[in-house]
Design an enzyme around this catalytic site. Structure first.
Site, short mmCIF file in Angstrom:
data_model
loop_
_atom_site.label_atom_id
_atom_site.label_comp_id
_atom_site.label_asym_id
_atom_site.label_seq_id
_atom_site.Cartn_x
_atom_site.Cartn_y
_atom_site.Cartn_z
N GLU A 95 0.83 -1.20 0.00
CA GLU A 95 0.00 0.00 0.00
C GLU A 95 0.86 1.25 0.00
O GLU A 95 1.92 1.29 0.63
CB GLU A 95 -0.95 -0.01 1.19
N CYS A 115 3.67 8.48 1.14
CA CYS A 115 4.18 7.47 2.06
C CYS A 115 4.43 6.19 1.27
O CYS A 115 3.51 5.58 0.73
CB CYS A 115 3.15 7.24 3.17
N CYS A 129 6.30 -7.03 6.95
CA CYS A 129 7.34 -6.47 7.82
C CYS A 129 7.80 -7.56 8.77
O CYS A 129 7.04 -8.43 9.17
CB CYS A 129 6.78 -5.28 8.61
N CYS A 154 6.02 -4.85 15.44
CA CYS A 154 5.69 -3.82 16.43
C CYS A 154 4.22 -4.02 16.82
O CYS A 154 3.34 -4.08 15.96
CB CYS A 154 5.92 -2.43 15.87
N CYS A 156 1.25 -1.79 15.48
CA CYS A 156 1.22 -1.52 14.05
C CYS A 156 0.51 -2.63 13.30
O CYS A 156 0.86 -3.82 13.44
CB CYS A 156 2.66 -1.37 13.53
N GLY A 185 7.05 -2.09 5.86
CA GLY A 185 8.43 -2.56 5.90
C GLY A 185 9.37 -1.65 6.66
O GLY A 185 9.05 -0.51 6.98
N GLU A 186 10.54 -2.17 6.96
CA GLU A 186 11.63 -1.43 7.59
C GLU A 186 12.65 -1.06 6.51
O GLU A 186 13.35 -1.93 5.99
CB GLU A 186 12.27 -2.29 8.68
N SER A 212 12.13 6.61 7.82
CA SER A 212 11.76 6.26 9.19
C SER A 212 12.24 4.85 9.50
O SER A 212 11.95 3.91 8.76
CB SER A 212 10.24 6.34 9.37
N SER A 233 11.08 5.58 14.92
CA SER A 233 9.88 5.13 15.64
C SER A 233 10.28 4.82 17.07
O SER A 233 10.75 3.72 17.37
CB SER A 233 9.29 3.88 14.96
N PHE A 234 10.10 5.77 17.94
CA PHE A 234 10.64 5.68 19.30
C PHE A 234 9.61 5.07 20.26
O PHE A 234 9.82 3.99 20.80
CB PHE A 234 11.07 7.08 19.76
N HIS A 235 8.55 5.78 20.56
CA HIS A 235 7.33 5.26 21.17
C HIS A 235 7.41 4.84 22.63
O HIS A 235 6.40 4.44 23.21
CB HIS A 235 6.79 4.07 20.37
N ASN A 255 -3.80 5.19 15.85
CA ASN A 255 -4.83 4.90 14.85
C ASN A 255 -5.29 3.46 15.03
O ASN A 255 -4.56 2.53 14.66
CB ASN A 255 -4.28 5.13 13.44
N CYS A 281 -1.34 6.31 9.84
CA CYS A 281 -0.07 5.76 10.31
C CYS A 281 -0.29 4.47 11.09
O CYS A 281 -1.10 4.42 12.01
CB CYS A 281 0.63 6.80 11.19
#
Length: 394
Positions: free
Chosen positions: A115, A128, A135, A139, A142, A196-197, A228, A250-252, A327, A370
């Site tokens: 996507e 994006c 992935c 996470c 996600c 993906g990373e 990112s 992506s800290f979080h 989200n 996101c």
């Protein structure tokens, strides 16, 4: 913690197309295109000029047919068509949100789907882009992380997403008209924040971004591109040196205990190790600052204590903190933080001297926000599995 070599058993499909053996020219770097044209029989003295000509037709004018490359001789155009193909991913479907966000389901070689999301704003248009099918990072907040990793995207499939959206926006220049004469760009920014990373597919991401940044083609500034990462530490310095784009992380979470659960890669490169690498990035890439992405999860990472710890952790790093209201997606184990809690968190960070914008959720009505990206095929597969489990037919 040692910076051990990163190895992943992830397939990236070859450039050769199985039908007729022609090579897909989309995604070849200038150097690779130079070699390919010489191998095709282009005299070495002409190769640099031919690279420039073909490059401009592909990436400045958006031409998809060698016969239309009219500053090349007819026999040379025919030879190009015999040896090469101009192949882009296929748009399977497009959804448009009430807020104007466009989500594209894109099919790549092998029938896999990713996507891509275009977000129009008053002063920019951000795309994006996905870099992998699925992935590997899992996470927990996600939606994409619940999809198994299938393979890396090629450079052509990554830059192809940019080209497809420019098609849909009608943004290729008209004949004889430069891009600057057509007003502000509709697609002005790229964020590698899709499926993906990116740093686990470094070579293909780098090659695609070099094509996007090339001044004789799509010509996006490196400061208009943000990569990112969830924290693939050994590749961060390499990104600075070989791409030089802006960096987001992506800290979080503000403790290893919480981040281990939210972003499992933290078990390999913990917060301290990650921050050491990020402190060097602005200097190595000549970037102004690091963007810290922080998803707001109710009663998980949104306390005043978390906000104060975050400020202490990033001390000395030129930074902006993007606060992302979670989200929600079907089956998610988390809830979005209350709005007054997000605002209080943001106020603590702002008073400490950091920009702390609260990201406005975009495209939620079409699952384009996101953390929500996931291919339709994978959603259907999961739905069928759930139905089978519920009915006892699994």
């Amino acid at each position: 913690m040692t910076d051990a070599p990163i190895t992943q058993d992830v397939l990236t499909i070859p450039r050769k197309l199985p039908v007729d053996g022609r090579t897909n020219i989309v995604g070849l770097t200038r150097d690779a295109l130079h070699v390919a044209l010489i191998d095709m029989g282009t005299p070495e003295k002409q190769a640099k000029m031919r690279v420039n000509q073909v490059w401009q037709w592909l990436y400045f004018w958006g031409v998809r047919d060698f016969s239309l490359m009219t500053n090349l001789a007819k026999d040379y155009r025919a030879k190009l068509a015999d040896h090469f193909d101009i192949a882009l991913p296929e748009i399977v479907s497009k959804q448009v949100s009430a807020d104007g966000t466009r989500k594209y389901l894109v099919r790549i070689a092998g029938g896999h789907e990713v996507e891509t999301v275009y977000i129009p704003e008053e002063d920019r248009g951000t795309l994006c882009v996905s870099s992998q099918v699925g992935c590997t990072l899992t996470c927990s907040f996600c939606h994409t992380g619940t999809q198994r990793l299938v393979r890396n995207l090629t450079a052509g499939e990554i830059v192809g997403q940019i080209m497809l959206v420019r098609d849909d926006l009608g943004e290729w220049p008209e004949a004889g008209v430069g891009t600057g004469e057509q007003g502000p760009r509709l697609l002005s920014n790229i964020v590698l924040m899709g499926m993906g990373e990116p740093l686990y597919n470094f070579d293909n991401v780098r090659d695609a971004m070099k094509i996007a940044m090339d001044g004789e083609g799509i010509a996006l500034s490196r400061r208009r591109i943000t990569l990112s990462t969830s924290g693939v530490v050994p590749e961060i310095a390499r990104c600075a040196e070989e791409i030089g784009c802006l960096m987001a992380v992506s800290f979080h979470a503000t403790t290893d205990e919480v981040r281990d659960k939210l972003v499992p890669i933290n078990k390999r490169w913990n917060i301290a190790t990650l921050l050491d690498a990020l402190r060097e990035y602005p200097r190595l890439s000549n970037s102004e600052r690091i963007t810290f992405e922080y998803v707001m999860l109710k009663d998980v990472n949104d306390s005043d204590a978390d906000a104060r710890r975050l400020v202490k952790l990033i001390a000395g790093i030129p930074a902006k903190i993007n606060l992302i209201p979670f989200n929600e997606w079907p089956g998610s184990p988390y809830q979005r933080s209350d709005w007054d809690r997000i605002e209080k968190f943001a106020d603590i960070i702002y008073k400490a001297g950091y920009a702390s914008p609260i990201r406005t959720p975009r495209g939620e009505d079409i699952m384009a926000a996101c953390g929500q990206l996931k291919s339709a095929t994978e959603r259907q597969r999961k739905s069928r599995a759930q139905i089978a489990a519920e009915t006892g037919t699994a």
